[in-house]
Scaffold this motif. Structure first.
Motif: not given
Length: 225
Positions: A49-53, A83-86, A100-113, A152-158
């Motif tokens: 998910g946004l925080w954990r694998l 947990y991901f080390k965002h 680039t995967q870390k950048e994707y996940n950081i962006s999705a988590a930040a937008i979710a916040i 949240i839909i932007i986070s979904v697309e990321i």
């Protein structure tokens, strides 16, 4: 009549908020699977998910009727979550071998916040609007909920692009994937919160005259020179 509409919208918003929280805090957005070449062997599927694998070692005793992937993830097996080390330096999770995967996940988590922040502000405005003479709070509440749905839909697309990049990359072992119930909760939250926000904006609009004469009769008389 307006108060009844606001109450109905509020109930829909509560469902949207529940879906949003379920999506943000859980880790079943996507399930990844490597190729399984033979039976009676152990394979390692993953869901995140946004925080954990979470990676799960599954012993395969029969072929997957839907393909040659590892799973389904509901099968018993040894589970290991990390947990991901965002926002801190350190080694990335093994599944995110592509840089680039870390950048994707950081962006999705930040937008979710940001989405959670807009949702909180919208809830405060909506609760305040139930007070006498505070209908003016409906408009900012509607805007905040619409912004929450948009985030949240932007986070979904990321996240969707992140999964696609992992599957397409030659540096990862994943060859199959599907989106799970956390992803569905995020999409439901987008739909409910966006529609509720638009509804509140419509409800907060001033009364429209039934005919042109109402506007003329209510208009202030022009001063005579």
């Amino acid at each position: 009549m307006r108060k009844t509409k606001v109450k109905i919208t509020f109930l829909v918003i509560l469902v949207g908020i529940s879906s949003m929280l379920a999506a943000v805090v859980t880790d079943h957005w996507a399930v990844l699977s490597p190729r399984v070449e033979r039976l009676n062997t152990t394979c390692e599927a993953a869901h995140f998910g946004l925080w954990r694998l979470c990676k799960k070692s599954i012993f395969i005793v029969e072929e997957d009727p839907q393909g040659k992937g590892c799973g389904p993830i509901s099968l018993p097996g040894v589970k290991n979550c990390s947990y991901f080390k965002h926002f801190t330096s350190g080694e990335e999770a093994e599944v995110f071998e592509v840089k680039t995967q870390k950048e994707y996940n950081i962006s999705a988590a930040a937008i979710a916040i940001f989405s959670l922040a807009f949702m909180t502000l919208g809830s405060l405005c909506l609760l305040g609007a139930f007070g006498k003479g505070r209908d003016y709070l409906l408009r900012p509440a509607g805007m905040f909920f619409a912004f929450a749905g948009l985030c949240i839909i932007i986070s979904v697309e990321i996240m969707r692009q992140s999964v696609k990049r992992m599957i397409d990359s030659d540096e990862t072992i994943w060859i199959e994937y599907y989106y799970s119930w956390s992803f569905a909760c995020a999409c439901a939250a987008f739909t409910l919160l966006s529609l509720s926000g638009i509804s509140l904006l419509i409800i907060s609009m001033p009364h429209m005259p039934r005919n042109p004469w109402e506007t003329c009769m209510d208009a202030e008389p022009e001063p005579i020179d």
